[in-house]
Write an enzyme that holds these catalytic residues in place. Structure first.
Site, short mmCIF file in Angstrom:
data_model
loop_
_atom_site.label_atom_id
_atom_site.label_comp_id
_atom_site.label_asym_id
_atom_site.label_seq_id
_atom_site.Cartn_x
_atom_site.Cartn_y
_atom_site.Cartn_z
N HIS A 9 44.79 -79.02 -8.44
CA HIS A 9 43.57 -79.31 -7.68
C HIS A 9 42.42 -78.39 -8.08
O HIS A 9 42.62 -77.36 -8.74
CB HIS A 9 43.85 -79.18 -6.17
CG HIS A 9 44.19 -77.78 -5.74
ND1 HIS A 9 43.26 -76.78 -5.63
CD2 HIS A 9 45.37 -77.22 -5.40
CE1 HIS A 9 43.84 -75.66 -5.23
NE2 HIS A 9 45.13 -75.90 -5.09
N HIS A 151 49.63 -78.33 -6.85
CA HIS A 151 49.21 -76.94 -6.67
C HIS A 151 49.79 -76.06 -7.78
O HIS A 151 50.74 -76.45 -8.45
CB HIS A 151 49.67 -76.44 -5.31
CG HIS A 151 49.32 -77.36 -4.18
ND1 HIS A 151 48.16 -77.23 -3.45
CD2 HIS A 151 49.95 -78.45 -3.67
CE1 HIS A 151 48.10 -78.19 -2.53
NE2 HIS A 151 49.18 -78.94 -2.65
#
Length: 207
Positions: A9, A151
């Site tokens: 992200h 992540h």
């Protein structure tokens, strides 16, 4: 063969401040939103993505939505990509953790595979979840290209698994914000890496 385009992200305020994020639902900051848009255009130009799955955390979904928009797709929340639970470390800075948990903090940098975060998870827990999630995605999309958005911890662990490495190699794989990785899941259950931590699409962005 299924081609996986794995993306971290975009930037958040907690990335800038270097805080343990985990299950805290932190949104992208202004620069992170720019990163996500650029990443969406980059993926659309290079790979024929047919589906976009993301960790249900806001920062990952915002990034995935930008990627999906560029392909006129929807972004789907996927529990298999959920970030690690840092437990009592969540929201703390590096200095705060070092002061409160000095022994465990040192272990995190030197032997991450041995750490069980107080009130949270271990890297092995993340690995079990993300490998099962990968198997599910590959089964859904034979002979297709799929984008996964997650992540830094999840991506590192998944890449270790794909490379046949233990979680003790966790720190040997860098994952910058909005970095792109590409690997192929072959029909025989093996994997072939094509790209790691690619951030060339972000070079012209200014903070």
């Amino acid at each position: 063969m299924t081609r996986i385009v794995l993306v971290r992200h975009g930037q958040t305020a907690w990335n800038r401040d270097v805080r343990f994020r985990g299950r805290a639902d932190v949104e992208l900051d202004e620069f992170g939103l720019k990163q996500a848009e650029v990443t969406g255009r980059y993926l659309s130009a290079r790979w024929p993505v047919v589906a976009v799955y993301a960790s249900p955390m806001l920062r990952a979904m915002q990034t995935a939505e930008a990627i999906a928009r560029a392909r006129r797709l929807d972004a789907h929340p996927f529990q298999g990509l959920l970030d690690i639970d840092f437990g009592e470390w969540q929201g703390l800075s590096l200095d705060e953790v070092a002061q409160r948990y000095p022994v465990l903090y040192q272990a995190w940098w030197e032997a991450p595979h041995t750490v069980h975060f107080p009130g949270g998870e271990r890297l092995d827990d993340v690995r079990n979840r993300v490998v099962a999630g990968l198997d599910e995605v590959v089964a859904r999309h034979p002979e297709q290209t799929v984008a996964l958005v997650s992540h830094t911890v999840v991506n590192r662990v998944l890449l270790c698994a794909v490379l046949g490495l233990g979680n003790d190699h966790f720190w040997r794989l860098r994952q910058d914000t909005c970095a792109v990785n590409v690997f192929d899941a072959e029909d025989d259950g093996t994997f072939t890496i094509g790209l790691l931590n690619d951030t060339c699409h972000l070079q012209d962005l200014s903070k």
